[in-house]
Design an enzyme around this catalytic site. Structure first.
Site, PDB file in Angstrom:
ATOM      1  N   TYR A  77       0.563  -1.204  -0.492  1.00  0.00           N
ATOM      2  CA  TYR A  77       0.017  -0.059   0.044  1.00  0.00           C
ATOM      3  C   TYR A  77       0.825   1.537  -0.053  1.00  0.00           C
ATOM      4  CZ  TYR A  77      -3.944   2.436   0.592  1.00  0.00           C
ATOM      5  OH  TYR A  77      -5.247   3.757  -0.520  1.00  0.00           O
ATOM      6  N   LYS A 150      -6.038  -1.740  -1.095  1.00  0.00           N
ATOM      7  CA  LYS A 150      -6.963  -1.620   0.206  1.00  0.00           C
ATOM      8  C   LYS A 150      -7.325  -3.356   0.383  1.00  0.00           C
ATOM      9  CE  LYS A 150      -7.975   2.386   2.110  1.00  0.00           C
ATOM     10  NZ  LYS A 150      -7.144   3.890   2.494  1.00  0.00           N
ATOM     11  N   ASP A 245     -10.718   8.521   3.229  1.00  0.00           N
ATOM     12  CA  ASP A 245     -10.397   9.225   2.968  1.00  0.00           C
ATOM     13  C   ASP A 245     -10.940  10.156   3.952  1.00  0.00           C
ATOM     14  OD1 ASP A 245      -8.595   8.408   0.763  1.00  0.00           O
ATOM     15  OD2 ASP A 245     -10.401   8.909  -0.452  1.00  0.00           O
ATOM     16  N   ALA A 278      -8.549  23.445   5.013  1.00  0.00           N
ATOM     17  CA  ALA A 278      -9.605  23.325   5.516  1.00  0.00           C
ATOM     18  C   ALA A 278     -10.509  23.024   4.163  1.00  0.00           C
ATOM     19  CB  ALA A 278     -10.065  24.720   5.853  1.00  0.00           C
ATOM     20  N   THR A 280     -11.178  19.216   2.195  1.00  0.00           N
ATOM     21  CA  THR A 280     -12.347  18.215   2.465  1.00  0.00           C
ATOM     22  C   THR A 280     -11.918  17.235   3.871  1.00  0.00           C
ATOM     23  OG1 THR A 280     -13.384  17.702  -0.336  1.00  0.00           O
ATOM     24  CG2 THR A 280     -13.414  15.886   1.393  1.00  0.00           C
ATOM     25  N   ASN A 393       0.732  14.305   4.715  1.00  0.00           N
ATOM     26  CA  ASN A 393       1.593  13.982   3.930  1.00  0.00           C
ATOM     27  C   ASN A 393       1.746  13.585   2.621  1.00  0.00           C
ATOM     28  OD1 ASN A 393       0.776  11.094   2.440  1.00  0.00           O
ATOM     29  ND2 ASN A 393      -0.591  11.449   4.821  1.00  0.00           N
TER      30      ASN A 393
END
Length: 536
Positions: A77, A150, A245, A278, A280, A393
């Site tokens: 991943y 995933k 997410d 700010a 999503t 990140n």
């Protein structure tokens, strides 16, 4: 073909004389496969090797992955899967998953039918349209690898049966010129379709997937920010949807905050949060922290008033004309900040921190170094134990490194990051830096959703997952981590899943009520072992 742990059935299989005499156990096969993987020349080569092993022998693949999960998570991943996605069309060997094209929306049912699985045979589907892959953006059909990766983590970390999952690519085109001009690119060769046609395609996918496999959790991954939030808000109460997410990142960050709150002694309902970045993701995390404040007794209006958003235009206020719909509930009245200092018309992060004295500072801006010494010192002056969470990140985008945060706060800050960070020495104390890694949370959340048969993923289930993760560490010792390590994810995921089942029952969305929740979770966890007499 590899050997099975039982005496080989070579004659029945027509393989007399075609195999060496030795018979290896699964453990020995896993030892050999791990050694073969180790000698690969790069992380991408290791990723490709493991994918080929996955194609040849699924049980052996997951045995290797489970035995070395902390080491191999970055290979199967993030971050290595990002490189695999970029080179997907060039490294292509065989397909894995279902490819649904916006140019052929009526083929969805037929595509799922090729799996030859019944309505009760699928527990989990991970789909992506690959618009916002990790930190690399739009990579078109190559995004199928994010769905595959995933699902691998779901199985390795939480024992979700790999025979009962499906990876899906929603190919709506790509805006990346290099892909459109690449003669080997395997996806649709047109710009991304947007607007009503895109929305109709997503709705048809949801209708088709949920009617074909009514028990499946529909996981959305790496969609563009505006689409991700809109899909979740529009369909979250109609379908069994989860967006990692937004919801997964929010819940694991909430887990870090819940852990830190145990140290500060200040109730969740009394926290003051500044979100720097700010978008999503940042607002999604703010939503979950706000919900936790409300569940801890805060008035909903007051909880929202305890959240302050800062984006490219500075502190967000209601008189701004470019606010996005999800930012508006947190925007401040201009009258509240009339006397605040401004730079080029904007209210800065340092000014906001000085004025409101927040207890939590969250970084989702991807602006490296944004949490300066000035900011960290202001946080430390405003509250005794500031909670500072720079979770952007990769490393090149983190708002501040923990070593700096600890030095500037004189060891007072409680820190978790979005990247793996080695222990930090400060003033004679070794600080373990917890990583807000979604893999600590979403596998258990998914397993709990499956075991409970929950019709929705509720805010209560997300909070229960966050609390379960936070409860797996004792943050009170000097330098203790706010989050557990990823070394024992299967045990951790079982604990989280049990809490999620209980929350689904409490929220009235569970369709299955096990007599013993913990036992039901453990029985549901698939193990990478050969069935009796099965060839390996």
């Amino acid at each position: 073909m590899a050997h099975c742990p039982q005496p080989p059935r070579t004659e029945q299989l027509g393989l007399t004389g075609r195999l060496p005499s030795g018979v290896l156990t699964l453990e020995r096969q896993a030892q050999r496969a791990y050694q073969q993987m180790q000698v690969q020349g790069s992380d991408l080569a290791k990723n490709v090797y493991l994918e080929q092993l996955h194609d040849r022998n699924e049980t052996l693949y997951f045995k290797v992955l489970a035995d070395h999960l902390a080491e191999l998570l970055p290979i199967v991943y993030d971050p290595t899967v990002g490189e695999a996605i970029q080179k997907y069309s060039h490294e292509y060997r065989r397909p894995r998953g279902i490819f649904l094209s916006i140019s052929q929306p009526d083929d969805m049912e037929k595509a799922f039918a090729t799996l030859q699985l019944g309505p009760e045979d699928v527990d989990l589907i991970v789909c992506t349209d690959a618009e916002e892959i990790l930190g690399i953006g739009d990579w078109g059909v190559g995004g199928i690898q994010i769905s595959v990766g995933k699902l691998a983590v779901y199985t390795a970390a939480a024992g979700i049966d790999p025979r009962r999952v499906v990876a899906v690519s929603l190919d709506v085109g790509t805006d990346r010129t290099s892909l459109l001009e690449d003669p080997l690119y395997l996806g649709n060769r047109h710009p991304r379709v947007r607007g009503p046609d895109y929305d109709a395609f997503i709705e048809k996918y949801l209708e088709t997937a949920s009617s074909t496999f009514p028990d499946a959790l529909l996981h959305f991954e790496d969609f563009g920010p505006s689409n991700a939030r809109r899909i979740l808000e529009q369909y979250g109460d109609r379908y069994r949807i989860f967006n990692d997410d937004m919801q997964g990142t929010g819940a694991i960050t909430l887990a870090a905050a819940l852990s830190a709150v145990k140290v500060t002694g200040l109730r969740m309902r009394d926290q003051k949060l500044v979100v720097f970045g700010a978008g999503t993701a940042g607002v999604g995390i703010a939503d979950q922290l706000r919900d936790a404040m409300i569940r801890d007794g805060a008035d909903p209006h007051q909880a929202a008033a305890q959240v302050w958003l800062i984006d490219k235009q500075g502190l967000l206020t209601r008189d701004m004309t470019d606010l996005r719909d999800f930012q508006q509930p947190y925007a401040r009245e201009p009258s509240q900040v009339t006397d605040w200092a401004r730079s080029n018309g904007a209210i800065s992060l340092p000014e906001t921190v000085r004025r409101i004295k927040p207890t939590i500072l969250l970084g989702t801006s991807t602006m490296h170094g944004a949490f300066t010494r000035e900011v960290v010192e202001a946080m430390s002056q405003g509250t005794e134990r500031p909670i500072i969470l720079p979770i952007s990140n990769p490393t090149s985008r983190i708002e501040a490194m923990p070593a700096d945060v600890l030095a500037w706060s004189r060891g007072k800050a409680l820190v978790a990051t979005g990247i793996p960070v080695p222990p930090v020495e400060h003033d004679g104390v070794t600080y373990q830096i917890g990583q807000a890694n979604n893999a600590l949370l979403y596998p258990g959340l998914g397993l709990g959703t499956i075991v409970s048969g929950a019709s929705q993923v509720t805010a209560g289930m997300l909070l229960a997952a966050a609390q379960a993760v936070a409860n797996q560490v004792d943050p009170s010792a000097p330098g203790a981590s706010l989050l557990p390590p990823v070394d024992n994810l299967r045990e951790s995921s079982a604990i989280t899943a049990t809490a999620v089942v209980e929350a689904a029952l409490d929220d009235g969305v569970a369709t299955s009520k096990p007599a013993d929740t913990a036992e039901a979770v453990r029985k549901a966890m698939w193990q990478p072992v050969y069935s009796d007499g099965a060839a390996a």
